[in-house]
Design an enzyme around this catalytic site. Structure first.
Site, PDB file in Angstrom:
ATOM      1  N   SER A 210      51.360  90.306  -7.809  1.00 32.73           N
ATOM      2  CA  SER A 210      51.143  91.520  -6.900  1.00 32.73           C
ATOM      3  C   SER A 210      50.099  92.232  -7.612  1.00 32.73           C
ATOM      4  O   SER A 210      49.810  92.527  -8.497  1.00 32.73           O
ATOM      5  CB  SER A 210      52.414  92.213  -6.974  1.00 32.73           C
ATOM      6  OG  SER A 210      52.307  93.317  -5.822  1.00 32.73           O
TER       7      SER A 210
ATOM      8  N   HIS B 191      60.268  92.172  -3.899  1.00 34.73           N
ATOM      9  CA  HIS B 191      59.226  93.169  -3.939  1.00 34.73           C
ATOM     10  C   HIS B 191      58.433  93.519  -2.604  1.00 34.73           C
ATOM     11  O   HIS B 191      58.272  94.622  -2.246  1.00 34.73           O
ATOM     12  CB  HIS B 191      58.084  92.783  -4.997  1.00 34.73           C
ATOM     13  CG  HIS B 191      56.810  93.626  -5.122  1.00 34.73           C
ATOM     14  ND1 HIS B 191      55.807  93.153  -4.085  1.00 34.73           N
ATOM     15  CD2 HIS B 191      56.239  94.380  -6.050  1.00 34.73           C
ATOM     16  CE1 HIS B 191      54.846  94.215  -4.381  1.00 34.73           C
ATOM     17  NE2 HIS B 191      55.099  94.807  -5.590  1.00 34.73           N
ATOM     18  N   ASN B 192      57.990  92.290  -2.066  1.00 36.03           N
ATOM     19  CA  ASN B 192      57.366  92.788  -0.600  1.00 36.03           C
ATOM     20  C   ASN B 192      58.350  93.397   0.182  1.00 36.03           C
ATOM     21  O   ASN B 192      57.666  94.154   1.155  1.00 36.03           O
ATOM     22  CB  ASN B 192      56.838  91.302  -0.090  1.00 36.03           C
ATOM     23  CG  ASN B 192      55.461  90.955  -0.971  1.00 36.03           C
ATOM     24  OD1 ASN B 192      55.263  91.440  -1.975  1.00 36.03           O
ATOM     25  ND2 ASN B 192      54.678  90.313  -0.288  1.00 36.03           N
TER      26      ASN B 192
HETATM   27  C1  6PG Z   1      51.135  92.280  -3.310  1.00 32.89           C
HETATM   28  C2  6PG Z   1      51.233  92.046  -1.701  1.00 32.89           C
HETATM   29  C3  6PG Z   1      50.782  90.948  -1.083  1.00 32.89           C
HETATM   30  C4  6PG Z   1      51.079  90.654   0.179  1.00 32.89           C
HETATM   31  C5  6PG Z   1      50.542  91.631   1.291  1.00 32.89           C
HETATM   32  C6  6PG Z   1      51.544  91.789   2.294  1.00 32.89           C
HETATM   33  O1  6PG Z   1      51.994  92.400  -3.905  1.00 32.89           O
HETATM   34  O2  6PG Z   1      49.844  92.202  -3.499  1.00 32.89           O
HETATM   35  O3  6PG Z   1      52.553  92.237  -1.577  1.00 32.89           O
HETATM   36  O4  6PG Z   1      51.083  89.920  -1.786  1.00 32.89           O
HETATM   37  O5  6PG Z   1      50.866  89.336   0.496  1.00 32.89           O
HETATM   38  O6  6PG Z   1      50.224  92.726   0.983  1.00 32.89           O
HETATM   39  O7  6PG Z   1      51.126  91.350   3.434  1.00 32.89           O
HETATM   40  P1  6PG Z   1      51.703  91.811   4.819  1.00 32.89           P
HETATM   41  O8  6PG Z   1      51.662  93.104   5.161  1.00 32.89           O
HETATM   42  O9  6PG Z   1      50.348  91.036   5.725  1.00 32.89           O
HETATM   43  O10 6PG Z   1      52.573  90.763   5.012  1.00 32.89           O
END
Ligand code: 6PG
Length: 484
Positions: free
Chosen positions: A133, A190-191
């Protein structure tokens, strides 16, 4: 073997922005020599040319890539999650040997990672799904890394990942999360929290703007101020920057010329789907995912635009007091988002047999990742004080924080509802909180309904056993039966 001298301790396959940046990060750290490979060789050549300082060892084939790596060979795949990942794994399995390590650094669905790990393990090669991330900037300067996989692979991989991870209070933001898909599971959560946090911030902005008439630039100042207090976090910080931005073409605030339809690549939805399967109410995260879906339905929104409701006017007498209420509501809702996210981690760990240390997860989220925030230290402390903590929101620090903020939270949800301003994540988080602390829930009635139409049975508060009532129109005939 091609006879090429093995001299790289780590390799990267896939040189789009995330892959190139991660490769450059690896190359910049003492002790690392980085082999690189990309399906179209022009990308490899361009990267070597643009960054001579990195000392990359470019490969034109998987065979050459394998020959360039010292043993145990360790390679990080940085390609778009999906079928492409399987194709690269197949190629690496073909040229690697038992004991070597294949790392998938993409946003893979954790069940795919479990499947891949099982299949690759049969060849004697290690497969590690690692959540990474921090976006492009994090990949280059220090991400938060959540690796799963075997203990054996961690021995080799640990020092390499520690060398490139972000550092928070002197500690690298990486830990061996657990076996097989544990790393990608935790990255998925996390997301999910990221989605909730972003939606809550967006609702706070919307309420302040519609409630007080402040401009985006003025609200940027408010977020910048909040970032100096208990809400201090990367997402609050960048929100101030986004709100301060002016559109060069029109001179208007950029936020006003961006189409209000939020995209999503799927990790938020995965969190909710997984939580549904695990029976964990991640309602705040779900509302955030649904809010993006709703925003992206222009035809429905246009059709509904004339439906009746208040005109989004708030009767605010004291703008400063309202802004402070919103700040407190945001903090309380954010605590709920994390509490729900950690509940999902606990349930996932139990379901899949992972030994996940919750405090360590909070610790590696303090730096590098998108949800990095000051209060993650408090989460680590809460799990250190009570490893069996049943709900994060009940830990003393967070319980105190919610006790202090819950009146403001209620005022904000009431104000939003009365004015017809949608605040789904604020409202849902509050409803979750009230549900959790309720003495009695109407779930008792739901159990009665289930028993009525489907003989689904229920338990009683005063006796052991499982009961079914012989329902009839005549109450005197109703009778409880212990089915055991
Ligand atoms: C991170 C982010 C990244 C993620 C997007 C989410 O932790 O660096 O979570 O991995 O893929 O930022 O993308 P969307 O908003 O398009 O789902």
């Amino acid at each position: 073997m091609s006879g090429t001298e093995a001299q790289a301790n780590i390799g990267v396959v896939g040189l789009a922005v995330m892959g190139s940046n991660l490769a450059r990060n690896l190359a910049s750290r003492e002790g690392n020599t980085v082999a690189i490979f990309n399906r179209s060789h022009e990308k490899t050549e361009a990267l070597v040319e643009e960054h001579p300082e990195a000392g990359f060892l470019p490969a034109t084939s998987y065979e050459e890539f394998a020959a360039t790596l010292s043993k145990p060979r360790t390679a990080i795949i940085m390609v778009k999650a999906g079928a492409g990942t399987d194709a690269v794994i197949d190629e690496l399995v073909r040229v690697f040997e038992p004991g070597d390590i294949i790392v998938d650094g993409g946003n893979a669905l954790f069940t795919d990672t479990i499947r891949r790990e099982k299949a690759v393990r049969e060849t004697g090669i290690n497969f590690v799904g690692a959540g990474i991330s921090g976006g492009e900037e994090g990949a280059l300067n220090g991400p938060s890394i959540m690796p799963g996989g075997s203990d054996e692979s961690w021995v080799t991989l640990g020092p390499i990942l520690k060398s490139i991870a972000a550092v928070a209070e002197g500690e690298p933001c990486v830990t061996h999360v657990g076996h097989d898909g544990a790393g990608h599971f935790v990255k998925m959560i996390h997301n999910g929290i990221e989605y909730a946090d972003m939606q809550l911030i967006a609702e706070a902005y919307d309420l302040i703007r519609k409630g007080t008439g402040k401009t985006p630039a003025e609200i940027a100042d408010i977020f910048a101020e909040w970032n100096r207090g208990e809400l201090e976090s990367y997402l609050i910080e960048i929100t101030a920057e986004v709100l301060r931005q002016t559109d060069a073409a029109t001179g208007r605030p950029l936020v006003d010329v961006i189409l209000d339809q939020a995209g999503a690549k799927g990790t938020g939805a995965w969190t909710v789907q997984t939580a549904l399967d695990l029976g964990v109410p991640v309602s705040g995260i779900a509302e955030a995912v649904f809010a993006r879906s709703l925003s992206s339905k222009p035809a429905q929104r246009a059709a509904a635009a004339d439906l009746p409701g208040p005109d989004e006017t708030l009767d605010i007498h004291d703008a400063d007091a309202f802004v402070e209420d919103v700040r407190q509501a945001l903090y309380a809702s954010k605590i709920i988002a994390y509490s729900q996210g950690f509940d999902a981690i606990v349930a996932g760990a139990e379901q899949y047999g992972w030994d996940i240390k919750k405090g360590d997860i909070a610790a590696i989220w303090r730096g590098g990742c998108i949800i990095r925030a000051q209060f993650l230290n408090r989460i680590t402390e809460a799990y250190a004080a009570d490893p069996g903590l049943v709900a994060l929101v009940t830990a003393p620090y967070f319980a105190d924080a919610v006790a202090r903020t819950q009146q403001a939270w209620r005022r904000v949800v009431v104000a939003a509802t009365e004015a017809g301003i949608p605040a789904p994540a604020f409202a849902s988080s509050l409803a979750y909180y009230d549900g959790l602390r309720a003495d009695r829930l109407p779930a008792a009635l739901v159990q009665g309904q289930r028993d009525f139409f489907g003989a689904h049975t229920y338990k009683r508060i005063d006796r052991e056993g499982t009961f079914h009532t012989l329902w009839s129109g005549d109450r005197s005939e109703v009778e409880a039966v212990d089915t055991h």
